[in-house]
Every structure is written in structure tokens, then in C-alpha cells.
Enzyme design. Structure first.
Site, PDB file in Angstrom:
ATOM      1  N   ASN A  19      38.093  37.661  46.705  1.00 52.48           N
ATOM      2  CA  ASN A  19      37.945  38.987  46.096  1.00 52.48           C
ATOM      3  C   ASN A  19      36.848  39.771  46.801  1.00 52.48           C
ATOM      4  O   ASN A  19      35.857  39.202  47.255  1.00 52.48           O
ATOM      5  CB  ASN A  19      37.581  38.845  44.608  1.00 52.48           C
ATOM      6  CG  ASN A  19      37.717  40.162  43.864  1.00 52.48           C
ATOM      7  OD1 ASN A  19      38.756  40.820  43.956  1.00 52.48           O
ATOM      8  ND2 ASN A  19      36.669  40.571  43.164  1.00 52.48           N
ATOM      9  N   ARG A  20      37.088  41.093  46.915  1.00 54.61           N
ATOM     10  CA  ARG A  20      36.108  41.965  47.583  1.00 54.61           C
ATOM     11  C   ARG A  20      34.717  41.771  46.968  1.00 54.61           C
ATOM     12  O   ARG A  20      33.728  41.591  47.665  1.00 54.61           O
ATOM     13  CB  ARG A  20      36.592  43.422  47.440  1.00 54.61           C
ATOM     14  CG  ARG A  20      35.686  44.440  48.050  1.00 54.61           C
ATOM     15  CD  ARG A  20      36.241  45.822  47.842  1.00 54.61           C
ATOM     16  NE  ARG A  20      36.416  46.152  46.414  1.00 54.61           N
ATOM     17  CZ  ARG A  20      36.895  47.301  45.975  1.00 54.61           C
ATOM     18  NH1 ARG A  20      37.272  48.246  46.833  1.00 54.61           N
ATOM     19  NH2 ARG A  20      37.013  47.533  44.681  1.00 54.61           N
ATOM     20  N   SER A  66      56.503  48.542  28.354  1.00 56.10           N
ATOM     21  CA  SER A  66      56.703  47.650  27.201  1.00 56.10           C
ATOM     22  C   SER A  66      57.550  48.304  26.101  1.00 56.10           C
ATOM     23  O   SER A  66      58.455  47.648  25.566  1.00 56.10           O
ATOM     24  CB  SER A  66      55.360  47.203  26.630  1.00 56.10           C
ATOM     25  OG  SER A  66      54.721  46.357  27.549  1.00 56.10           O
ATOM     26  N   TYR A  96      54.846  45.532  40.142  1.00 57.93           N
ATOM     27  CA  TYR A  96      56.312  45.662  40.209  1.00 57.93           C
ATOM     28  C   TYR A  96      56.744  47.121  40.266  1.00 57.93           C
ATOM     29  O   TYR A  96      57.924  47.414  40.408  1.00 57.93           O
ATOM     30  CB  TYR A  96      56.983  44.937  39.035  1.00 57.93           C
ATOM     31  CG  TYR A  96      56.570  45.434  37.680  1.00 57.93           C
ATOM     32  CD1 TYR A  96      55.454  44.909  37.048  1.00 57.93           C
ATOM     33  CD2 TYR A  96      57.283  46.437  37.039  1.00 57.93           C
ATOM     34  CE1 TYR A  96      55.059  45.369  35.819  1.00 57.93           C
ATOM     35  CE2 TYR A  96      56.890  46.907  35.801  1.00 57.93           C
ATOM     36  CZ  TYR A  96      55.777  46.364  35.202  1.00 57.93           C
ATOM     37  OH  TYR A  96      55.378  46.838  33.975  1.00 57.93           O
ATOM     38  N   LYS A 131      42.095  43.574  27.295  1.00 58.12           N
ATOM     39  CA  LYS A 131      42.527  42.191  27.024  1.00 58.12           C
ATOM     40  C   LYS A 131      41.358  41.273  26.672  1.00 58.12           C
ATOM     41  O   LYS A 131      41.517  40.288  25.973  1.00 58.12           O
ATOM     42  CB  LYS A 131      43.291  41.629  28.233  1.00 58.12           C
ATOM     43  CG  LYS A 131      44.655  42.263  28.413  1.00 58.12           C
ATOM     44  CD  LYS A 131      45.411  41.611  29.545  1.00 58.12           C
ATOM     45  CE  LYS A 131      46.733  42.321  29.754  1.00 58.12           C
ATOM     46  NZ  LYS A 131      47.562  41.689  30.788  1.00 58.12           N
ATOM     47  N   GLY A 157      42.177  38.924  44.730  1.00 59.51           N
ATOM     48  CA  GLY A 157      41.787  39.690  43.551  1.00 59.51           C
ATOM     49  C   GLY A 157      41.157  38.804  42.489  1.00 59.51           C
ATOM     50  O   GLY A 157      41.371  37.584  42.471  1.00 59.51           O
ATOM     51  N   ALA A 158      40.368  39.427  41.626  1.00 59.42           N
ATOM     52  CA  ALA A 158      39.723  38.662  40.547  1.00 59.42           C
ATOM     53  C   ALA A 158      39.691  39.503  39.264  1.00 59.42           C
ATOM     54  O   ALA A 158      38.775  39.408  38.465  1.00 59.42           O
ATOM     55  CB  ALA A 158      38.324  38.250  40.972  1.00 59.42           C
ATOM     56  N   GLY A 159      40.727  40.322  39.088  1.00 56.76           N
ATOM     57  CA  GLY A 159      40.815  41.178  37.900  1.00 56.76           C
ATOM     58  C   GLY A 159      41.277  40.407  36.684  1.00 56.76           C
ATOM     59  O   GLY A 159      41.389  39.171  36.708  1.00 56.76           O
ATOM     60  N   SER A 214      53.165  52.374  30.792  1.00 55.09           N
ATOM     61  CA  SER A 214      53.645  51.092  30.240  1.00 55.09           C
ATOM     62  C   SER A 214      55.151  51.101  29.970  1.00 55.09           C
ATOM     63  O   SER A 214      55.678  52.009  29.329  1.00 55.09           O
ATOM     64  CB  SER A 214      52.911  50.760  28.941  1.00 55.09           C
ATOM     65  OG  SER A 214      53.500  49.607  28.372  1.00 55.09           O
TER      66      SER A 214
HETATM   67  P1  ATR Z   1      42.036  44.581  35.865  1.00 56.71           P
HETATM   68  O1  ATR Z   1      42.015  45.906  35.230  1.00 56.71           O
HETATM   69  O2  ATR Z   1      43.338  43.895  35.988  1.00 56.71           O
HETATM   70  O3  ATR Z   1      40.954  43.694  35.396  1.00 56.71           O
HETATM   71  P2  ATR Z   1      40.453  45.226  37.979  1.00 56.71           P
HETATM   72  O4  ATR Z   1      39.369  44.490  37.349  1.00 56.71           O
HETATM   73  O5  ATR Z   1      40.334  46.690  38.204  1.00 56.71           O
HETATM   74  O6  ATR Z   1      41.794  44.970  37.305  1.00 56.71           O
HETATM   75  O7  ATR Z   1      40.791  44.477  39.318  1.00 56.71           O
HETATM   76  C1  ATR Z   1      41.442  45.047  40.342  1.00 56.71           C
HETATM   77  C2  ATR Z   1      41.343  44.090  41.516  1.00 56.71           C
HETATM   78  O8  ATR Z   1      41.736  44.778  42.705  1.00 56.71           O
HETATM   79  C3  ATR Z   1      39.931  43.589  41.746  1.00 56.71           C
HETATM   80  O9  ATR Z   1      40.015  42.272  42.223  1.00 56.71           O
HETATM   81  C4  ATR Z   1      39.429  44.555  42.806  1.00 56.71           C
HETATM   82  O10 ATR Z   1      38.397  44.066  43.594  1.00 56.71           O
HETATM   83  P3  ATR Z   1      36.860  44.251  43.126  1.00 56.71           P
HETATM   84  O11 ATR Z   1      36.616  43.178  42.101  1.00 56.71           O
HETATM   85  O12 ATR Z   1      36.070  44.057  44.354  1.00 56.71           O
HETATM   86  O13 ATR Z   1      36.768  45.638  42.561  1.00 56.71           O
HETATM   87  C5  ATR Z   1      40.666  44.714  43.635  1.00 56.71           C
HETATM   88  N1  ATR Z   1      40.654  45.927  44.434  1.00 56.71           N
HETATM   89  C6  ATR Z   1      40.969  47.174  44.020  1.00 56.71           C
HETATM   90  N2  ATR Z   1      40.875  48.047  45.051  1.00 56.71           N
HETATM   91  C7  ATR Z   1      40.501  47.317  46.136  1.00 56.71           C
HETATM   92  C8  ATR Z   1      40.260  47.636  47.514  1.00 56.71           C
HETATM   93  N3  ATR Z   1      40.380  48.874  47.969  1.00 56.71           N
HETATM   94  N4  ATR Z   1      39.896  46.624  48.342  1.00 56.71           N
HETATM   95  C9  ATR Z   1      39.783  45.355  47.887  1.00 56.71           C
HETATM   96  N5  ATR Z   1      40.006  44.997  46.604  1.00 56.71           N
HETATM   97  C10 ATR Z   1      40.367  45.955  45.740  1.00 56.71           C
END
Ligand code: ATR
Length: 264
Positions: free
Chosen positions: A149-150, A16, A211, A65, A125-127, A14
Site C-alpha cells: 500500500n502507498r 444495492s 466492477y 463499515k 491497497g489497504a482500504g 450504490s
Molecule cells: P476504503 O474507503 O475502502 O477504506 P480507502 O481507505 O480510501 O478505501 O482506500 C483506498 C485505497 O486506494 C488505499 O489503499 C489507498 O492508498 P493510501 O492508503 O495510501 O491512501 C489507495 N489509493 C487511492 N489512490 C491511490 C493512488 N493514487 N496511488 C496509490 N494508492 C492509492
């Protein structure tokens, strides 16, 4: 001396503390900002410390979070809608949870003078950060938001919060003006997102939330093909700027020195 913390797991990476302590010093505030590695079962105790005045403010990063929410008395509109809290403070003995990632994303784009109005935006992505990005894009009046998202279920859960978005299969892209990498692909420098970059045409805006490293393969390839690119550094700076303003009632200057600080 006032005490501020960023909590997360992992937390070592981090930046921050570096940014907040720089602004604290520049504005001659009697405070310190530290980072703390936690596990989920520590959350209740750390919020209690904020309530008791042993700590004065907390930033929350991955993966807490959302899981910090049960210990918070009141959520801001933004934190409630996205179910994501990154900034916590005390107000009249109540613990308030807010989300400054939304303003961070919006102000970062404004800094680059990119106008989202009427644009078609594809998010990969959907994290945890994605609901904040969607909230900001909607506020800035993007015409259409597409999510890929995967793990499709995670995208579908986000659609429950924002029913207007479209979900497409992972690997498909379709038409867009702006594409955002919100996956963790790119954190390792040899990571690659498999996209048909040649099909997109030029003059699209490629944005990577990552970044560090500052140019992911996603951004490098896009640039080679003549597209505009930006990474997530200004989003990071502006989310911190908003948190700083909440805690210290000062908007510190974001000058070149501030921006360079995060490159070392
Ligand atoms: P956060 O911690 O921000 O919530 P996360 O939930 O780990 O992050 O999300 C990481 C993102 O990267 C997710 O959208 C993840 O896809 P999945 O929901 O299918 O896991 C995506 N991601 C990470 N590695 C990946 C890969 N090798 N291929 C495709 N998507 C990937």
C-alpha cells in the site's frame, strides 16, 4: 411493509437497491430497499430506528463499515476480526453486525472456479475491504498473502490483525499467482496503477474489486498479456445474496438476468 436501507457517503452510485429490490419482487416479499446518504453523526439515530423496528435491516458501505461498530450490540466472528460491518439486523431485540464481504469474496471466486488453495496472493491497497479479503483468502488456504500500500502504516495496521501476512513497498511486486487491486485506482477510466506488467509472465490471475467500470486498465493490460481476469461484480452480488438470506431467510436465484442487471 418491511424496510431495508443501504447507508454510506457517497451513496448515489450504490447498486444495492437495484439488486435487492429485484430479488424482493421476484420472491414476492412485502418490502422495500432504499439508499440513504448519511454523515457520521447520524449513525446512532439510524441504528436506533432499527432497534425500534422502524427499519428491518441495514447494509453499510464506505466510509461507515468501521465507524458503525460502537452502536451495535453484538458482532459476528467475521465482523469482529475484520472490524468491518456491512450487514446489520435485529435478533431478539439485539442489534447484530455481520460482514458478508468475506463470503462475497469467497463465493465470487468459487463462481469463477478459481482455486486459491496453495496460491501466493498479492493485494494492492489497504482500504476498508482488505481485511475481509484477507480473512477469505486465509479461509481458502492461500499459501502466502502479500500486502502493498502507498501508505505503509495502513498495511502495518492490517498486519496487526493478520500477523502472517508480508508487507512490501508500494511499487514492488515480487512473485505471485494472483494479484488483487483493492485500491480505488481504476474508478476513473483513465486511472492507472504503475506496474511492470511485462515482468509478471503469463497465466496469472488478475482480480479487480472494482466492477464499475467493468474493465479497468489493470484488467485490460493483464488480459492483453494473456492473463486470466475478473472484476468484483460477483463479490458484490454474493455479499448482497448473503445479506438477503439473513434478512428474508431466502437464497434468491443468481441467474444471468441478475448478473446482467448490474450492467445497465
Ligand atoms: P476504503 O474507503 O475502502 O477504506 P480507502 O481507505 O480510501 O478505501 O482506500 C483506498 C485505497 O486506494 C488505499 O489503499 C489507498 O492508498 P493510501 O492508503 O495510501 O491512501 C489507495 N489509493 C487511492 N489512490 C491511490 C493512488 N493514487 N496511488 C496509490 N494508492 C492509492
Amino acid at each position: 411493509m418491511k424496510k431495508y436501507l443501504v447507508i454510506g457517503n457517497p451513496i448515489d452510485h450504490s447498486l444495492s437497491p437495484k439488486l435487492h429490490n429485484y430479488w424482493i419482487k421476484k420472491n414476492k416479499i412485502d418490502a422495500i430497499y432504499e439508499k440513504k446518504l448519511l454523515i457520521k453523526s447520524d449513525l446512532k439515530k439510524i441504528i436506533l430506528k432499527l432497534k425500534l423496528g422502524e427499519i428491518d435491516g441495514i447494509n453499510v458501505t464506505v466510509p461507515f463499515k468501521n465507524s458503525v461498530i460502537p452502536y451495535i450490540d453484538e458482532l459476528s466472528v467475521e465482523a469482529k476480526k475484520t472490524q468491518s460491518v456491512n450487514t446489520i439486523y435485529r435478533k431478539n431485540d439485539k442489534i447484530i453486525g455481520h460482514n458478508t464481504d468475506i463470503a462475497g469474496f469467497e463465493l465470487g471466486l468459487r463462481h469463477f472456479k478459481y482455486n486459491v488453495l496453495g496460491k501466493k496472493v498479492l493485494i494492492l491497497g489497504a482500504g476498508g475491504v482488505v481485511p475481509s479479503i484477507i480473512f477469505a483468502l486465509k479461509k481458502m488456504k492461500a499459501s502466502h498473502i502479500i500486502l502493498s500500500n502507498r501508505t505503509k502504516l495502513k498495511a502495518e495496521n492490517i498486519k496487526k490483525i493478520f500477523p502472517g501476512i508480508e508487507i512490501i513497498d508500494w511499487g514492488k511486486t515480487g512473485e505471485f499467482d494472483m494479484i488483487i487491486n483493492a485500491t480505488s485506482i481504476g474508478l476513473k477510466s483513465d486511472d492507472e496503477i504503475k506496474l511492470n506488467y511485462n515482468d509478471f509472465g503469463k497465466n496469472k490471475f488478475f482480480y479487480d474489486v472494482i466492477y464499475n467500470p467493468k474493465d479497468t486498465n489493470f484488467l485490460r493490460k493483464a488480459k492483453e498479456l494473456g492473463n486470466e481476469i475478473e472484476n468484483g461484480k460477483m463479490m458484490f452480488i454474493y455479499q448482497a445474496h448473503q445479506a438477503f438470506a439473513i434478512w428474508h431467510k431466502i437464497f434468491p436465484e443468481i441467474d444471468n438476468e441478475t448478473i446482467k442487471l448490474l450492467d445497465d
